[in-house]
Motif scaffolding. Structure first.
Motif, PDB file in Angstrom:
ATOM      1  N   VAL A  94     -15.621  24.891  22.298  1.00 41.18           N
ATOM      2  CA  VAL A  94     -14.281  24.647  22.805  1.00 41.18           C
ATOM      3  C   VAL A  94     -13.331  25.493  21.978  1.00 41.18           C
ATOM      4  O   VAL A  94     -13.336  25.419  20.743  1.00 41.18           O
ATOM      5  CB  VAL A  94     -13.889  23.163  22.724  1.00 41.18           C
ATOM      6  N   TYR A  95     -12.529  26.298  22.641  1.00 38.64           N
ATOM      7  CA  TYR A  95     -11.597  27.180  21.967  1.00 38.64           C
ATOM      8  C   TYR A  95     -10.194  26.590  22.016  1.00 38.64           C
ATOM      9  O   TYR A  95      -9.711  26.205  23.085  1.00 38.64           O
ATOM     10  CB  TYR A  95     -11.609  28.567  22.611  1.00 38.64           C
ATOM     11  N   TYR A  96      -9.554  26.524  20.858  1.00 43.65           N
ATOM     12  CA  TYR A  96      -8.233  25.936  20.720  1.00 43.65           C
ATOM     13  C   TYR A  96      -7.221  26.978  20.289  1.00 43.65           C
ATOM     14  O   TYR A  96      -7.489  27.785  19.402  1.00 43.65           O
ATOM     15  CB  TYR A  96      -8.236  24.824  19.670  1.00 43.65           C
ATOM     16  N   CYS A  97      -6.062  26.943  20.899  1.00 41.82           N
ATOM     17  CA  CYS A  97      -4.922  27.728  20.468  1.00 41.82           C
ATOM     18  C   CYS A  97      -4.086  26.894  19.516  1.00 41.82           C
ATOM     19  O   CYS A  97      -3.958  25.680  19.692  1.00 41.82           O
ATOM     20  CB  CYS A  97      -4.091  28.150  21.682  1.00 41.82           C
ATOM     21  N   ALA A  98      -3.523  27.525  18.497  1.00 43.72           N
ATOM     22  CA  ALA A  98      -2.726  26.815  17.512  1.00 43.72           C
ATOM     23  C   ALA A  98      -1.568  27.678  17.037  1.00 43.72           C
ATOM     24  O   ALA A  98      -1.640  28.907  17.070  1.00 43.72           O
ATOM     25  CB  ALA A  98      -3.590  26.399  16.318  1.00 43.72           C
ATOM     26  N   ALA A  99      -0.505  27.024  16.593  1.00 45.76           N
ATOM     27  CA  ALA A  99       0.674  27.703  16.071  1.00 45.76           C
ATOM     28  C   ALA A  99       0.910  27.276  14.632  1.00 45.76           C
ATOM     29  O   ALA A  99       0.876  26.083  14.320  1.00 45.76           O
ATOM     30  CB  ALA A  99       1.899  27.403  16.923  1.00 45.76           C
ATOM     31  N   ARG A 100       1.161  28.251  13.774  1.00 43.96           N
ATOM     32  CA  ARG A 100       1.368  28.030  12.353  1.00 43.96           C
ATOM     33  C   ARG A 100       2.768  28.472  11.955  1.00 43.96           C
ATOM     34  O   ARG A 100       3.170  29.606  12.239  1.00 43.96           O
ATOM     35  CB  ARG A 100       0.321  28.804  11.544  1.00 43.96           C
ATOM     36  N   LEU A 101       3.495  27.599  11.275  1.00 43.20           N
ATOM     37  CA  LEU A 101       4.826  27.937  10.781  1.00 43.20           C
ATOM     38  C   LEU A 101       4.770  28.611   9.422  1.00 43.20           C
ATOM     39  O   LEU A 101       5.645  29.404   9.085  1.00 43.20           O
ATOM     40  CB  LEU A 101       5.700  26.690  10.715  1.00 43.20           C
ATOM     41  N   GLY A 102       3.781  28.302   8.625  1.00 43.42           N
ATOM     42  CA  GLY A 102       3.618  28.881   7.305  1.00 43.42           C
ATOM     43  C   GLY A 102       2.359  28.357   6.654  1.00 43.42           C
ATOM     44  O   GLY A 102       1.837  27.313   7.034  1.00 43.42           O
ATOM     45  N   GLY A 103       1.867  29.080   5.660  1.00 42.45           N
ATOM     46  CA  GLY A 103       0.665  28.682   4.960  1.00 42.45           C
ATOM     47  C   GLY A 103      -0.472  29.657   5.194  1.00 42.45           C
ATOM     48  O   GLY A 103      -0.289  30.749   5.720  1.00 42.45           O
ATOM     49  N   GLY A 104      -1.664  29.249   4.804  1.00 41.60           N
ATOM     50  CA  GLY A 104      -2.845  30.082   4.925  1.00 41.60           C
ATOM     51  C   GLY A 104      -3.183  30.397   6.366  1.00 41.60           C
ATOM     52  O   GLY A 104      -3.242  29.509   7.212  1.00 41.60           O
ATOM     53  N   ILE A 105      -3.427  31.670   6.646  1.00 42.01           N
ATOM     54  CA  ILE A 105      -3.656  32.110   8.012  1.00 42.01           C
ATOM     55  C   ILE A 105      -5.013  31.664   8.540  1.00 42.01           C
ATOM     56  O   ILE A 105      -5.187  31.492   9.748  1.00 42.01           O
ATOM     57  CB  ILE A 105      -3.521  33.645   8.104  1.00 42.01           C
ATOM     58  N   TYR A 106      -5.984  31.451   7.647  1.00 40.68           N
ATOM     59  CA  TYR A 106      -7.348  31.153   8.053  1.00 40.68           C
ATOM     60  C   TYR A 106      -7.681  29.667   8.102  1.00 40.68           C
ATOM     61  O   TYR A 106      -8.744  29.296   8.594  1.00 40.68           O
ATOM     62  CB  TYR A 106      -8.348  31.843   7.107  1.00 40.68           C
ATOM     63  N   SER A 107      -6.797  28.834   7.601  1.00 40.59           N
ATOM     64  CA  SER A 107      -7.082  27.412   7.468  1.00 40.59           C
ATOM     65  C   SER A 107      -6.488  26.625   8.621  1.00 40.59           C
ATOM     66  O   SER A 107      -5.301  26.726   8.903  1.00 40.59           O
ATOM     67  CB  SER A 107      -6.543  26.889   6.139  1.00 40.59           C
ATOM     68  N   SER A 108      -7.312  25.811   9.260  1.00 43.67           N
ATOM     69  CA  SER A 108      -6.828  24.979  10.354  1.00 43.67           C
ATOM     70  C   SER A 108      -5.757  24.000   9.898  1.00 43.67           C
ATOM     71  O   SER A 108      -4.879  23.633  10.674  1.00 43.67           O
ATOM     72  CB  SER A 108      -7.986  24.221  11.001  1.00 43.67           C
ATOM     73  N   SER A 109      -5.810  23.582   8.629  1.00 45.63           N
ATOM     74  CA  SER A 109      -4.831  22.642   8.107  1.00 45.63           C
ATOM     75  C   SER A 109      -3.440  23.247   7.996  1.00 45.63           C
ATOM     76  O   SER A 109      -2.462  22.510   7.847  1.00 45.63           O
ATOM     77  CB  SER A 109      -5.275  22.114   6.739  1.00 45.63           C
ATOM     78  N   SER A 110      -3.329  24.568   8.069  1.00 46.02           N
ATOM     79  CA  SER A 110      -2.035  25.234   7.995  1.00 46.02           C
ATOM     80  C   SER A 110      -1.314  25.270   9.343  1.00 46.02           C
ATOM     81  O   SER A 110      -0.132  25.601   9.384  1.00 46.02           O
ATOM     82  CB  SER A 110      -2.201  26.662   7.483  1.00 46.02           C
ATOM     83  N   TYR A 111      -1.999  24.942  10.413  1.00 43.84           N
ATOM     84  CA  TYR A 111      -1.431  25.038  11.752  1.00 43.84           C
ATOM     85  C   TYR A 111      -0.811  23.713  12.177  1.00 43.84           C
ATOM     86  O   TYR A 111      -1.402  22.648  11.985  1.00 43.84           O
ATOM     87  CB  TYR A 111      -2.490  25.507  12.744  1.00 43.84           C
ATOM     88  N   ASP A 112       0.373  23.798  12.760  1.00 46.56           N
ATOM     89  CA  ASP A 112       1.183  22.624  13.040  1.00 46.56           C
ATOM     90  C   ASP A 112       1.059  22.113  14.470  1.00 46.56           C
ATOM     91  O   ASP A 112       1.279  20.926  14.723  1.00 46.56           O
ATOM     92  CB  ASP A 112       2.649  22.946  12.750  1.00 46.56           C
ATOM     93  N   TYR A 113       0.732  22.986  15.399  1.00 43.21           N
ATOM     94  CA  TYR A 113       0.652  22.619  16.805  1.00 43.21           C
ATOM     95  C   TYR A 113      -0.652  23.119  17.395  1.00 43.21           C
ATOM     96  O   TYR A 113      -1.119  24.212  17.065  1.00 43.21           O
ATOM     97  CB  TYR A 113       1.838  23.196  17.588  1.00 43.21           C
ATOM     98  N   TRP A 114      -1.225  22.319  18.294  1.00 45.70           N
ATOM     99  CA  TRP A 114      -2.521  22.632  18.882  1.00 45.70           C
ATOM    100  C   TRP A 114      -2.513  22.403  20.381  1.00 45.70           C
ATOM    101  O   TRP A 114      -1.876  21.474  20.870  1.00 45.70           O
ATOM    102  CB  TRP A 114      -3.620  21.760  18.256  1.00 45.70           C
ATOM    103  N   GLY A 115      -3.246  23.257  21.091  1.00 44.02           N
ATOM    104  CA  GLY A 115      -3.466  23.043  22.501  1.00 44.02           C
ATOM    105  C   GLY A 115      -4.618  22.085  22.737  1.00 44.02           C
ATOM    106  O   GLY A 115      -5.243  21.581  21.796  1.00 44.02           O
TER     107      GLY A 115
END
Length: 124
Positions: A94-115
């Motif tokens: 399952v492929y998820y799109c996510a948006a990150r406001l700031g933080g590590g680019i590779y870490s899922s925990s850095s992303y704030d919004y998810w599809g």
């Protein structure tokens, strides 16, 4: 608030191609990055690719997909794409799109919004 909607998943045979789309609504700030993650059954969610929402659109890829996948954006449509070529059965997830406001680019925990995710299945 940002809302993300993925589309474009499906069933393909090994060696085939798919293009995933992620349409974003809401505030897209200049320092935002958009990323793709995937999760296969029984495995953790892993980073696939990301692109910065800046004029120079810096891109980042996991080693497992580099040279096969390409991430891109369409500013007018506030949409990010993931072109997937030379697909392998190991890409099934399952492929998820996510948006990150700031933080590590590779870490899922850095992303704030998810599809909601879109299923990609690659047959051997």
């Amino acid at each position: 608030q940002v809302q993300l909607v993925e589309s474009g998943g499906g069933l393909v045979q090994a060696g085939g191609s798919l293009r995933l789309s992620c349409a974003a609504s809401g505030r897209i700030l200049s320092n935002v990055a958009m990323g793709w993650f995937r999760q296969a059954p029984g495995k953790e969610r892993e980073f696939v690719a990301a692109i910065t929402w800046t004029w120079n659109s810096c891109t980042y890829y996991a080693d497992s997909v580099k040279d096969r996948f390409t991430i891109s954006r369409d500013n007018a449509k506030t949409t990010v794409y993931l072109q997937m070529n030379s697909l392998k059965p190991e890409d099934t997830a399952v492929y998820y799109c996510a948006a990150r406001l700031g933080g590590g680019i590779y870490s899922s925990s850095s992303y704030d919004y998810w599809g909601q995710g879109t299923q990609v299945t690659v047959s051997s």
